[in-house]
Write an enzyme that holds these catalytic residues in place. Structure first.
Site, PDB file in Angstrom:
ATOM      1  N   CYS A 354       0.826  -1.212   0.000  1.00 42.03           N
ATOM      2  CA  CYS A 354       0.000   0.000   0.000  1.00 42.03           C
ATOM      3  C   CYS A 354       0.857   1.256   0.000  1.00 42.03           C
ATOM      4  O   CYS A 354       1.886   1.314   0.684  1.00 42.03           O
ATOM      5  CB  CYS A 354      -0.906   0.010   1.230  1.00 42.03           C
ATOM      6  SG  CYS A 354      -1.950  -1.445   1.375  1.00 42.03           S
ATOM      7  N   ASN A 566      -5.788   3.842   2.995  1.00 46.92           N
ATOM      8  CA  ASN A 566      -5.319   3.287   1.726  1.00 46.92           C
ATOM      9  C   ASN A 566      -6.489   2.774   0.904  1.00 46.92           C
ATOM     10  O   ASN A 566      -7.648   3.131   1.145  1.00 46.92           O
ATOM     11  CB  ASN A 566      -4.316   2.164   1.995  1.00 46.92           C
ATOM     12  CG  ASN A 566      -4.983   0.973   2.668  1.00 46.92           C
ATOM     13  OD1 ASN A 566      -5.797   1.145   3.559  1.00 46.92           O
ATOM     14  ND2 ASN A 566      -4.639  -0.240   2.237  1.00 46.92           N
ATOM     15  N   LEU A 567      -6.192   1.912  -0.022  1.00 42.05           N
ATOM     16  CA  LEU A 567      -7.203   1.360  -0.912  1.00 42.05           C
ATOM     17  C   LEU A 567      -8.244   0.531  -0.181  1.00 42.05           C
ATOM     18  O   LEU A 567      -9.390   0.424  -0.614  1.00 42.05           O
ATOM     19  CB  LEU A 567      -6.498   0.496  -1.965  1.00 42.05           C
ATOM     20  CG  LEU A 567      -7.355  -0.128  -3.036  1.00 42.05           C
ATOM     21  CD1 LEU A 567      -8.003   0.949  -3.877  1.00 42.05           C
ATOM     22  CD2 LEU A 567      -6.523  -1.039  -3.898  1.00 42.05           C
ATOM     23  N   CYS A 568      -7.881  -0.083   0.925  1.00 42.15           N
ATOM     24  CA  CYS A 568      -8.800  -0.991   1.630  1.00 42.15           C
ATOM     25  C   CYS A 568      -9.071  -0.558   3.058  1.00 42.15           C
ATOM     26  O   CYS A 568      -9.576  -1.341   3.861  1.00 42.15           O
ATOM     27  CB  CYS A 568      -8.254  -2.416   1.593  1.00 42.15           C
ATOM     28  SG  CYS A 568      -7.939  -3.024  -0.071  1.00 42.15           S
ATOM     29  N   GLU A 570      -7.341  -0.029   5.799  1.00 44.45           N
ATOM     30  CA  GLU A 570      -6.717  -0.555   7.010  1.00 44.45           C
ATOM     31  C   GLU A 570      -5.403   0.129   7.352  1.00 44.45           C
ATOM     32  O   GLU A 570      -4.864  -0.073   8.446  1.00 44.45           O
ATOM     33  CB  GLU A 570      -6.479  -2.070   6.895  1.00 44.45           C
ATOM     34  CG  GLU A 570      -5.234  -2.507   6.139  1.00 44.45           C
ATOM     35  CD  GLU A 570      -5.435  -2.548   4.634  1.00 44.45           C
ATOM     36  OE1 GLU A 570      -4.601  -3.159   3.937  1.00 44.45           O
ATOM     37  OE2 GLU A 570      -6.435  -1.977   4.165  1.00 44.45           O
ATOM     38  N   PRO A 756      -7.851  -7.061   3.806  1.00 46.86           N
ATOM     39  CA  PRO A 756      -8.923  -7.959   3.338  1.00 46.86           C
ATOM     40  C   PRO A 756      -8.494  -9.395   3.050  1.00 46.86           C
ATOM     41  O   PRO A 756      -9.301 -10.308   3.159  1.00 46.86           O
ATOM     42  CB  PRO A 756      -9.416  -7.291   2.049  1.00 46.86           C
ATOM     43  CG  PRO A 756      -8.979  -5.887   2.143  1.00 46.86           C
ATOM     44  CD  PRO A 756      -7.707  -5.898   2.923  1.00 46.86           C
ATOM     45  N   THR A 757      -7.278  -9.609   2.622  1.00 40.96           N
ATOM     46  CA  THR A 757      -6.707 -10.944   2.346  1.00 40.96           C
ATOM     47  C   THR A 757      -7.497 -11.759   1.325  1.00 40.96           C
ATOM     48  O   THR A 757      -7.465 -12.988   1.350  1.00 40.96           O
ATOM     49  CB  THR A 757      -6.550 -11.800   3.627  1.00 40.96           C
ATOM     50  OG1 THR A 757      -7.804 -12.313   4.050  1.00 40.96           O
ATOM     51  CG2 THR A 757      -5.918 -11.004   4.744  1.00 40.96           C
ATOM     52  N   ILE A 760      -4.890 -14.063  -0.824  1.00 38.99           N
ATOM     53  CA  ILE A 760      -4.020 -14.968  -0.073  1.00 38.99           C
ATOM     54  C   ILE A 760      -4.826 -15.920   0.801  1.00 38.99           C
ATOM     55  O   ILE A 760      -4.367 -17.023   1.108  1.00 38.99           O
ATOM     56  CB  ILE A 760      -2.959 -14.209   0.751  1.00 38.99           C
ATOM     57  CG1 ILE A 760      -3.595 -13.319   1.818  1.00 38.99           C
ATOM     58  CG2 ILE A 760      -2.048 -13.415  -0.165  1.00 38.99           C
ATOM     59  CD1 ILE A 760      -2.572 -12.737   2.789  1.00 38.99           C
TER      60      ILE A 760
END
Length: 967
Positions: A354, A566-568, A570, A756-757, A760
Site C-alpha cells: 500500500c 489506503n485502498l482498503c 486498514e 482484506p486478504t 491470499i
C-alpha cells in the site's frame, strides 16, 4: 397440454450427444422440451388453463439449455451434461419444486442403472485417441489415467477414483488433445465438488499433475509426466534447475544462486503440494507462478522457497532464515501479501502492498501525483490518495486570475490512470481518493460513482472515501449547520484534528459569517450525512472513515498527520506533499488464525512463534524493497511501518463451535487480537535491540510508553462524554511490555493492520480476513475463473448428523447458501453457520471495536445489512463512530437473488457463474481488483425525518465480496 406440444429451440448444427454407453447420436432439442414438460406436469399436474403458460415457459427453458450447450464450441456433449443444464435452467428460473423433483428422479435412475449393471460406460467405451502436440495420435492410456486418479484420491476421505473416471468418460472424445485431456480430468473432479467438497482436493492434485508435466518438460526440453512420488525424489534437483533457468532468462535475482542451494533445497516439503486446495492452486497457477511465454515452470514448493530466499537475502545466516521463512509460508500458518509473493526474489522486488500520498494544490503536484500513481501501481501497489488540499469549485486562481473547476476533473484523470496502469498486467490497477467532509466539492465528490450525470465528472473505476472529522458527527447529532470551505482559504484545517480542528473550524465559520472567506457554503449537517449514506447505499461509495481516531491514536503524531487511509481502509500512516514529501508505504502479511486454534481455543505458543517470524519477514521488506519513487523510499526507511493482520477468523470460530453473532465471538475477537498485538509489539521491540530503533522513534507514543490500548484515552479526552463506548479490558502483561518498549524501543513505527486478504486467503484455503461467512454454497468468480465453494465445516457437521444428501445440496442452492429456511437443519447449526446477512451488524461492529483497541493502524471492515433503511444505516454508522472504529470499508446489502441456483457445471471446462437476475445498469465495482458486479434494487423502509431518507437504489450487493487490490 401434452409433452410434445412445447416448441423446441433450433437444434445446433453438428452437435452430437454422447450416450451413457459411449455411443453417439444427433442432438434433438425436442427431447429437452419433452423432459422439461414432464417434470412440470409431475409436480403441478395437467391444467388446461395453464397450458399456454407452460408451453411458453418450457420453450424459454429449452432455449436457455440450448444456448448454454452451444455457448462454447464443442463437438459433442454427454447426456448427463444436458441434464445438468436442464437442472440449472429450472433452478435459475426459480422452479425449485420442479428442480428438486428432477434431481431426485435423476438420482433414482442412476441407482437403478448401477443396480442393473447398466451404467458401464467406462468399461464399454469405444477407444479414444489422444492427439499430442506434434500431431501424432495414440490410444488414451487408461492405465496412467487410473494411476493418476488413484494418487489424487489417496488419503482423501469420501472420494473415489471411479466417480471421477465416470465424469471423465462423459467428456472425452476421439481426437482430444493432450492438454484438453489434462483439463478434462480436473474438470471431472470439479463437477463433483458441490456434492462432496473433498473433490476440491482431488481436482487440485490433478491440476498439480498437469503442472508438474508442464514445468519439468519445459526445463528438460523433453515431454515428461512425473507422478508425485517421482517428483518428491527430484524436487531438490528440479528447484536448482528452475532457479538457474529463471536467473538466465532474467526473472529471478542472480543473488539467489549464491545461497547454499543444497542446504535450502534439503528443507523442501514436497507433501505440502498435496495440501493445497483447488482454488488456491489454480490461483497460484494463473497469477503467481513464474512462466516463460505462458508456460509455467515454477512448482508450489519452489515458489514458496523463492519468496523465502528473497526475503532472507540480507540476513546474516541467509540459509537458516530462508528455511524458517519457507516453513512458515508453505505451512500456510502465515502468508505474505500479493506484491511480496509476486516479486520476492525477482529482479524487481517491489514487495510493499500500500502507498498513501497527499496531492498539493498546484499543477506540478497534481500531475506529479499521476506519475507517482502510475509508477507505484506498475509493480502491484494499491493506492490511497489524499486530495483535500486541492482548491474547490469557484476558488480564485491567482496566477491566471481565473476560477477553479475544483478537484473533480483531476480525480477523473487519476481514475483513468489507475485503469491504464494495471499493475504490470497481473491485476487491475486500483486507487482510492479521500476528501475531507468540509471541502466545498464534497457534494460533487459523493456523486463520482453514479451511473448518471456528466460522465466527465464521474470516476467509475476509482474508489472514493470520506475523511470525516468528529466535529461533523457532533453537528449531525445536534442537527446543526455545517460549513463547506475551499482549502486554499482554510489551509491549516487539513493538518488539524481533535480539539484543535474543532476550534479552528469554528473560527473559520465566524470569519465566513463576517465576509472574510470568499468561497463557502452552509448546509444542514444531517442533510449532508443523509446524502453520504444515500450514495454509500446506491453506489457503494464513498466509504466512511474517521479522521480524528486515526490521528489521535497514531503512534506517529509527532512526525506528521494521517490524511487518508489506503485502498482498503486498514492503513493509517502519515503523508506529506512537497519537496521533502513522504509517501507512506506499508508492508503487509497475515497470520492464518484458523491454523492457531483448536476446539479448546487459541494456541498461544504457536501464535507467538508465528508472529515473531512474521514480523521479522515484514521488517526485511523495508530494506529489500524496490522503490519506484524517492518519497516512498524516504518514508519507509525513516519509519519502517509494517502491517501484520489475520485471516481465517470465521474458520477459527467454527473450530471452536462459536456462533458469529454472539458474545463469545466478540470475546474471541478481543482475545485473539490482544495476543496478536502483544506478540507483534514484542517482536518489533526485540528487533530494535538486534537491528536498531526506527529513525523517528523519539517523540512517538511508543517512546512515551503509550501503547495502542493506552491511546484510547487520548481519543476519549478529545471526544468528551458519551461519544466513545469502548471496552478497555485486557488479559496479558501489558505493564511489562510498556516498559520494554519504552526502554528498548521499536523497530517499526506501526506493526498491526488487518487487510482484506481476498487472494491470499484463497491460497491458504480459509475465510477472508475477519469476514463472516458470506454463503455456505456459492460460485466464486475472480480473475482465475469460477469456482464452487462450499463450507467444509458445515458439510462435516451435516454428514455427522446424516443430513448431507442431494436434497440438501438443492436446498442450499435454492436458499442462496443459507440454512435459515431449511427446516430439517437443527437450530444450533443454523446459529453456528449463520451467513453475513443473518448476523445483526451490531455484532460485527462490537467485534471490530474490540480488535481496534489493540491495533496501531486499522482494519478492513465490511458491514452487512439484510434490510437496509435510512434509520438502519444512520444507527449503524453512528455506532461504528461511537465504538472507536477508525475506518469502515464496503457496505453490503442483500440482492433479491444472490447465489447462482445451478449444478455449477458447465460444458466449457469452467464452472458456471451467471448472475441469476439481470440488472439494468452495472453497479460500482465491488472490488478494486475485480469486475463490476450487477446489483439489485432493495426496497427501503420508511424512516423518520431525523434519519437519512434514502431513495431505493443499488448498494454493493455481490455474491462474493472480494477485494484483491491489497492482498
Amino acid at each position: 397440454m401434452t409433452a410434445s406440444t412445447a416448441a423446441p429451440a433450433a437444434a445446433p448444427p453438428a452437435l452430437r450427444v454422447i450416450r451413457r454407453d459411449g455411443s453417439e447420436t444427433g442432438f434433438d432439442a425436442t427431447k429437452i422440451s419433452v423432459a422439461t414438460t414432464k417434470a412440470f406436469l409431475a409436480v403441478e399436474g395437467d391444467s388446461g388453463a395453464a397450458s399456454s403458460r407452460l408451453h411458453h415457459l418450457v420453450a424459454g427453458l429449452t432455449d436457455q439449455v440450448v444456448a448454454a450447450l452451444t455457448r462454447h464450441p464443442a463437438r459433442a456433449v454427454h447426456v448427463e451434461q444436458i441434464q445438468d443444464q436442464v437442472e440449472l435452467a429450472l433452478m435459475r428460473g426459480g422452479h425449485h419444486k420442479v428442480a428438486r423433483s428432477y434431481v431426485l428422479y435423476r438420482e433414482q435412475q442412476a441407482r437403478a442403472r448401477a443396480h442393473d449393471g447398466g451404467d458401464t460406460a467406462a468399461a464399454d467405451a469405444p477407444v479414444v485417441h489422444v492427439t499430442h502436440p506434434d500431431g501424432s495420435r495414440a490410444p488414451l492410456d487408461r492405465v496412467r489415467v487410473a494411476a493418476v486418479l488413484d494418487e489424487a484420491c489417496a488419503g482423501v476421505e469420501d472420494v473415489t477414483p471411479d466417480r471421477v473416471l465416470a465424469e471423465l468418460d462423459r467428456t472425452v472424445y476421439d481426437g482430444i488433445t493432450a492438454d484438453e485431456l489434462a483439463q478434462a480430468l480436473v474438470l471431472a473432479a470439479r463437477t463433483l465438488v458441490e456434492r462432496e467438497p473433498a473433490y476440491s482436493l482431488v481436482a487440485s492434485r490433478l491440476l498439480l499433475d498437469r503442472l508438474r508435466a508442464e514445468a519439468v518438460s519445459h526445463l528438460s526440453g523433453t515431454r515428461e509426466t512425473p507422478d508425485h512420488a517421482t517428483m518428491a525424489g527430484r524436487y531438490a534437483a528440479y528447484t536448482k534447475d528452475y532457479l538457474r533457468h529463471a536467473i538466465a532468462i532474467g526473472l529471478v535475482d542472480p543473488e539467489l544462486a549464491t545461497f547454499d542451494l543444497d542446504r535450502v533445497t534439503a528443507a523442501i516439503r514436497p507433501e505440502r503440494d498435496l495440501q493445497i486446495g483447488f482454488l488456491g492452486l489454480q490461483t497460484l497457477y494463473d497469477r503467481y507462478f513464474l512462466h516463460e511465454r505462458g508456460v509455467r515452470f515454477e512448482l508450489p514448493q519452489a515458489f514458496f522457497l523463492r519468496v523465502a530466499m528473497g526475503l532472507a537475502v540480507r540476513e546474516v545466516d541467509r540459509e537458516a532464515r530462508a528455511v524458517e521463512f519457507y516453513q512458515l509460508l508453505s505451512s500456510f500458518d502465515f502468508m505474505a501479501s500479493t506484491p511480496t509473493l509476486f516479486n520476492s526474489g525477482t529482479t524487481r522486488p517491489q514487495l510493499s502492498s500500500c502507498f498513501l500520498t497527499t496531492v498539493d494544490d498546484d499543477l506540478e503536484s497534481i500531475f506529479g501525483g499521476y506519475r507517482d500513481n502510475a509508477l507505484l501501481a506498475k509493480y502491484s501497489g494499491g493506492l490511497g490518495n489524499d486530495w483535500t488540499p486541492v482548491r474547490g469549485l469557484g476558488a480564485h486562481i491567482r496566477g491566471t486570475n481565473g476560477v477553479s473547476q475544483g478537484v473533480v476533473p483531476f480525480l477523473k484523470i487519476a481514475g483513468d490512470t489507475a485503469v491504464a496502469v494495471n499493475q504490470g498486467g497481473k491485476r487491475k490497477g486500483a486507487a482510492c481518493a479521500y476528501l475531507e467532509t468540509w471541502h466545498v466539492d464534497i457534494e460533487e465528490f459523493l456523486d463520482l460513482r453514479k451511473n448518471t450525470g456528466d460522465d466527465r465528472r464521474r470516476t467509475h473505476d476509482m474508489n472514493t472515501a470520506n475523511w470525516v472529522p468528529d466535529e461533523f458527527l457532533r453537528r449531525v447529532q445536534a442537527d446543526g449547520e455545517w460549513t463547506l470551505f475551499s482549502p486554499d482559504e482554510v489551509p491549516d484545517l487539513h493538518d488539524l484534528y481533535g480539539t484543535a480542528f474543532a476550534e479552528r473550524y469554528r473560527a473559520y465559520e465566524a470569519a465566513a459569517a463576517r465576509g472574510e472567506v470568499r468561497v463557502h457554503r452552509t448546509v444542514r449537517a444531517v442533510e449532508l450525512w443523509r446524502r453520504m449514506l444515500t450514495m454509500l447505499f446506491e453506489t457503494g461509495h464513498p466509504w466512511i472513515t474517521f479522521k480524528d481516531p486515526c490521528n489521535l491514536r497514531s503512534p506517529q503524531q509527532h512526525a506528521g498527520v494521517v490524511h487518508s487511509s489506503n485502498l482498503c481502509t486498514e492503513i493509517t500512516l502519515n503523508t506529506r506533499a512537497g519537496d521533502e514529501g513522504e509517501v507512506a508505504v506499508c508492508n503487509l502479511g497475515s497470520v492464518n488464525l484458523a491454523a492457531h486454534v483448536t476446539a479448546d481455543g487459541l494456541d498461544a505458543d504457536k501464535l507467538r512463534r508465528t508472529v515473531t517470524t512474521a514480523v521479522r519477514m515484514l521488517d526485511n521488506v523495508v530494506d529489500i524493497n524496490f522503490y519506484t519513487i524517492p518519497e516512498a523510499r524516504r518514508s519507509n526507511l525513516r519509519h519502517r511501518p509494517v502491517g501484520l493482520g489475520l485471516m481465517g477468523f470465521s474458520d477459527a470460530l467454527f473450530t471452536q463451535r462459536i456462533a458469529p453473532g454472539s458474545d463469545a465471538a466478540v470475546q474471541f475477537a478481543d482475545r485473539s487480537a490482544e495476543a496478536l498485538s502483544f506478540h507483534a509489539i514484542t517482536a518489533s521491540s526485540d528487533l530494535a535491540v538486534e537491528r536498531g530503533r526506527y529513525a523517528s522513534f523519539d517523540g512517538s507514543l511508543w517512546s512515551r510508553g503509550i501503547l495502542p490500548l493506552d491511546s484510547l484515552e487520548l481519543l476519549a479526552a478529545a471526544r468528551g462524554d458519551g461519544e466513545l463506548d469502548v471496552d478497555r479490558s485486557s488479559t496479558l502483561d501489558w505493564d511489562a511490555l510498556r516498559e520494554k518498549v519504552r526502554t528498548q524501543g521499536m523497530r517499526n513505527s506501526n506493526v498491526l493492520a488487518i487487510a482484506p486478504t481476498a487472494t491470499i486467503s484463497n491460497i491458504c484455503g480459509v475465510g477472508q480476513s475477519i469476514e463472516p461467512i458470506h454463503l455456505n454454497l456459492y460460485v466464486k468468480s475472480n480473475m482465475s475463473g469460477d469456482f464452487t465453494v462450499i463450507n467444509p465445516h458445515l458439510v462435516r457437521d451435516l454428514k455427522d448428523r446424516g443430513l448431507w444428501d442431494e436434497v440438501m445440496v438443492a436446498d442450499l442452492k435454492y436458499f442462496d447458501g443459507s440454512l435459515a429456511e431449511i427446516d430439517r437443519v437443527p437450530a444450533d447449526l443454523k446459529e453456528l453457520y449463520a451467513t453475513a446477512f443473518e448476523i445483526e451488524p451490531r455484532w460485527l461492529v462490537a467485534a471490530a471495536s474490540r480488535r481496534q483497541k489493540w491495533l496501531d493502524q486499522a482494519q478492513s471492515l465490511n458491514l452487512y445489512l439484510a434490510a437496509p433503511s435510512g434509520r438502519a444505516l444512520d444507527e449503524l454508522y453512528r455506532l461504528a463512530w461511537r465504538s472507536g472504529l477508525k475506518t469502515t470499508y464496503y457496505l453490503r446489502t442483500r440482492a433479491a437473488t444472490s447465489v447462482e441456483k445451478s449444478t455449477l457445471t458447465g460444458t466449457d471446462g469452467r464452472l458456471t457463474g451467471v448472475p441469476s437476475t439481470p440488472a439494468a445498469a452495472p453497479a460500482a465495482s465491488p472490488t478494486a481488483g475485480g469486475p463490476a458486479v450487477p446489483a439489485t434494487a432493495v426496497p427501503i423502509t420508511a424512516v423518520p425525518a431525523t434519519a437519512p431518507d434514502l431513495d431505493p437504489g443499488r448498494a454493493c450487493s455481490v455474491d462474493d465480496p472480494d477485494c484483491e487490490a491489497c492482498q
